[in-house]
Enzyme design. Structure first.
Site: not given
Ligand code: PAF
Length: 289
Positions: A42-43, A46, A70, A156-157, A193, A196
């Site tokens: 988290l940053h 988030h 994903q 987030g956008e 932010l 990665r």
């Molecule tokens: O944006 C993210 O961090 C991910 O794609 C999410 C929405 C938590 C789904 O894993």
């Protein structure tokens, strides 16, 4: 709740059963439930989504789950930063009430087979380069929505295409969840932010903000009346000059549907994705004219 999870100042649950017990208790007191799904690491971006959720809800659940569905084979699933202790400490300073951190087996039990395909805004852009991505996101978000049963959820956008995909899946499934968008948080030089960003070397980090510069260059050119193709090509040169390689896309799109545009009509979004060294960065801005 496992005993090792009771030491942080914020409760952490790892099963749907424990999650449901707590959320049902909140609901019996008429609480409005907010939800922020994350993959951890988290940053401030988030954390601002958590603040946003708390502005429209009485209780806020934050999920932390690095979703294998994903990531394609060869992507950064194993390298993806897992920092649960520091994430929990950061969340304890914000208006979050519960962390839901299931393991992969809780989300995808043996024999799990179902996938959610959204169509519409999930076509093109990211999908051209990560064909598996939105199926994985849509699947886990649908499951999380059914498990948490929130009244509102905040995305987030920064991941603009993902935001539209989630809005569409919520609408198409008729889920009674309001999707709110949180503004992108940026470093001093404009770099969005992202968890990665931690992969960037010092030298790559110095050049990475040129992605935001390229988006703004396109925006300024469009505002000055340059044709879309010409503005886009100029932005592409900014990315090339900064050493982004490959450049996956730099596009000017309809902000609601992500359809390609030949002229500037309605709300417009400029979106880009490119690799700096081995790190793939994405970003987008609204065209404000
Ligand atoms: O944006 C993210 O961090 C991910 O794609 C999410 C929405 C938590 C789904 O894993």
């Amino acid at each position: 709740m496992a005993p090792e999870d009771q030491n942080t100042t914020l409760p952490i649950v790892r099963t749907v059963e424990d999650l449901s017990t707590i959320v049902a208790d909140w609901r019996s007191g008429d609480a409005r439930v907010g939800f922020v799904p994350t993959m951890g690491a988290l940053h401030e971006g988030h954390l601002s989504l958590v603040d946003h959720a708390a502005g429209s809800a009485d209780k806020v659940v934050v999920s932390i789950f690095v979703n294998p569905a994903q990531f394609a084979p060869g992507e950064d699933l194993d390298a993806y930063p897992r920092t649960e202790k520091t994430d929990a400490a950061a969340l304890a300073t914000r208006p979050a009430d519960l962390i839901y951190a299931p393991n992969a087996r809780e989300m995808y039990p043996d024999g799990y087979d179902l996938g959610v395909e959204v169509g519409g805004p999930s076509q093109g852009l990211e999908t051209d380069f990560r064909p598996h991505f939105f199926r994985g996101v849509a699947t886990v978000v649908t499951k999380l929505f059914l498990q948490v049963k929130p009244d509102i959820a905040v995305f987030g956008e920064k991941d603009y295409q993902q935001l539209l995909v989630v809005r569409k899946l919520t609408r198409d499934l008729g889920l009674p969840i309001e999707i709110l968008a949180g503004a992108t948080h940026r470093e001093w030089d404009g770099l969005a932010l992202s968890s990665r960003n931690a992969y960037l070397s010092e030298e790559e980090r110095a050049r990475a903000a040129q992605l935001y510069a390229a988006l703004n260059d396109v925006a300024h050119r469009l505002a000055d009346g340059e044709p879309i193709d010409k503005a886009r090509d100029a932005g592409w040169q900014v990315l090339k000059g900064a050493g982004f390689k490959p450049i996956d896309y730099l596009e000017v799109r309809d902000a609601d549907t992500l359809a390609p545009l030949t002229s500037l009509e309605g709300e417009v979004r400029i979106l880009g994705a490119a690799r700096m060294g081995t790190t793939r960065l994405i970003d987008n801005i609204a065209l404000g004219i």
